[in-house]
Design a protein around this motif. Structure first.
Motif, mmCIF file in Angstrom:
data_model
loop_
_atom_site.group_PDB
_atom_site.id
_atom_site.type_symbol
_atom_site.label_atom_id
_atom_site.label_comp_id
_atom_site.label_asym_id
_atom_site.label_seq_id
_atom_site.Cartn_x
_atom_site.Cartn_y
_atom_site.Cartn_z
ATOM 1 N N SER A 136 0.853 -1.185 0.000
ATOM 2 C CA SER A 136 0.000 0.000 0.000
ATOM 3 C C SER A 136 0.891 1.239 0.000
ATOM 4 N N TYR A 159 2.061 -3.046 -6.721
ATOM 5 C CA TYR A 159 1.547 -1.830 -6.072
ATOM 6 C C TYR A 159 0.429 -1.227 -6.908
ATOM 7 N N PHE A 188 -5.029 -1.343 -3.353
ATOM 8 C CA PHE A 188 -4.175 -2.264 -2.593
ATOM 9 C C PHE A 188 -4.819 -3.633 -2.399
ATOM 10 N N CYS A 191 -4.225 -5.908 -5.169
ATOM 11 C CA CYS A 191 -2.855 -6.439 -5.169
ATOM 12 C C CYS A 191 -2.745 -7.597 -4.176
#
Ligand SMILES: *Cc1c(COP(=O)(O)O)cnc(C)c1O
Length: 430
Positions: A136, A159, A188, A191
């Motif tokens: 993050s 990211y 985030f 991800c």
């Protein structure tokens, strides 16, 4: 010490295996089968011990004989090779600065420990390990820096495109060698989801994947060290200690609570969040329902569904009443955060970054109702220069950029854009 999965559907395993796997095969987070207690004599003598000696004794029971004494001492000494000062903001509030490491955020501690431990555990193996990590903002830089040049290990960092600061992006996209950065079209949590999916993908069974997020015990547990370091320097105050931790994925605060469960005399913890407030809402209502991630100026805490929450629940055996005795939670908006940055600057001259400012707000909120002989510490989790624009604008000043950061800023960024999981898989298979 063995580790079990919090999904209760995998075999218990030793430190080495848990670190190499990252996440258990059933997708659960690993948790130690018991929390070791430190002796009274350890705490009586804590201010006479060196920091590496203290850290060694904290982490040793979690590792057993899997790393021998001299090597483990070397790893903790190198990991903690910088300062952890507490700066007085008021008579009863201090800022614990965790940003004196190479990438200017607290994640250096966990990342440096994990890189050295994993490098060592894999030294004699012929197999290459791929570390897959979602960031993050600050994890990426710390992990890239920690693992750079470590033999036998490749690192891939995911990211969210356009959602981390320029400095954070530079720190994870400019190193080259065994470090690869991927910018994901998403937030985030996307991800993090890709990382979790990769771990379970049968198509990737030949790739030795592990995680360097705080889900990995070698990233998570060393974060206990600086709570002990802080206690060591505050012990002589003879006050009840309260720690406010700016929280996103809840690895940092969960490590603090573990330290307390080992016997560290901390009276209370405060989970201070931005508007991504799943845990404060849980503490209020008893219902845990994560929401999609919202973007804020404290971007390293933009996490809608914090991974480590299950570990906190485990510590308290899912007993909300027990949890609330030790843990409070408060959420703050960006507007609150900016006001707090101004207030801190006005009363003390201290320049806090947005994350630290959220921590400060949590303490103040908690102090409204109880003030008896308390000393509050908020964790200053990153150097203000990592969030240059919002700090400069809010405080109307120019934050000095430390030299170790200037060098990074002069380099060229390189990252691979990806849209979905299949692109990550294809990359890993090649
Ligand atoms: C990662 C990070 C946090 C959040 O820590 P968690 O362990 O994910 O709760 C807070 N502040 C900064 C600056 C960070 O980089």
């Amino acid at each position: 010490m063995r580790y079990f999965s919090l999904n209760y559907n995998s075999k218990n395993t030793l430190f080495q295996d848990a670190v190499k796997k990252g996440l258990a095969p059933d997708r659960g987070l690993y948790f130690p089968e018991r929390i070791p207690k430190l002796s009274k004599s350890f705490f009586d003598g804590i201010d006479k011990m060196s920091i590496p000696e203290m850290a060694y004794r904290v982490i040793k029971p979690y590792i057993g004989n899997q790393i021998f004494k001299d090597k483990l001492m070397e790893i903790v000494s190198e990991t903690l090779d910088f300062d952890f000062p507490i700066i007085e903001i008021t008579n009863d509030i201090g800022a614990l600065e965790l940003f004196h490491g190479p990438t200017l955020a607290f994640k250096d501690v966990g990342a440096r420990f994990m890189a050295r431990a994993l490098g060592h555990l894999n030294e004699t193996s012929k197999e290459k390990i791929t570390v897959l990590v979602a960031t993050s903002g600050d994890t990426g830089g710390a992990v890239a820096n920690g693992f750079l040049g470590i033999k036998g290990i490749n690192v891939i960092i995911l990211y969210p495109k356009g959602k981390i600061s320029e400095i954070q992006e530079k720190q994870l996209t400019t190193l080259g060698q065994n470090i690869t950065a991927m910018k994901v079209d998403g937030v985030f949590d996307d991800c993090q989801e890709m990382v979790k999916t990769a771990f379970l993908d049968p198509a990737l069974s030949e790739v030795n994947l592990t995680s360097a997020n705080s889900i990995n015990i070698a990233r998570w547990l060393p974060q206990m060290f600086y709570y002990f370091i802080a206690y060591r320097s505050l012990k002589s105050k003879n006050k009840k200690l309260v720690f406010s931790v700016p929280s996103g994925n809840f690895g940092n605060i969960c490590a603090g609570i573990m330290a307390q469960q080992m016997g560290l005399p901390i009276d209370h913890f405060i989970a201070s969040t931005n508007v991504n407030d799943a845990v404060p809402r849980y503490l209020e209502t008893g219902a845990y329902y994560p929401k999609p991630t919202l973007q804020t100026i404290s971007n390293a805490m933009d996490v809608g569904n914090p991974s480590n929450f299950v570990r906190i629940q485990k510590i308290f055996n899912n007993d909300l009443v027990k949890m609330k005795k030790i843990l409070s939670g408060f959420r703050f908006t960006d507007q609150d955060t900016k006001k707090a940055m101004k207030e801190i600057h006005k009363i003390s001259g201290y320049v806090a970054d947005p994350h630290g400012a959220v921590g400060y707000l949590g303490l103040k909120e908690y102090f409204l109702n109880q003030k008896e002989n308390l000393y509050g510490v908020f964790l200053e989790t990153a150097h203000p220069s990592k969030f240059l624009d919002s700090v400069n604008q809010t405080l109307n000043l120019e934050v000095q950029i430390p030299n170790r950061l200037k060098e990074t800023l002069s380099r060229n960024k390189f990252s691979i854009p990806i849209k979905d999981y299949s692109e990550l898989r294809d990359y890993l298979l090649n």
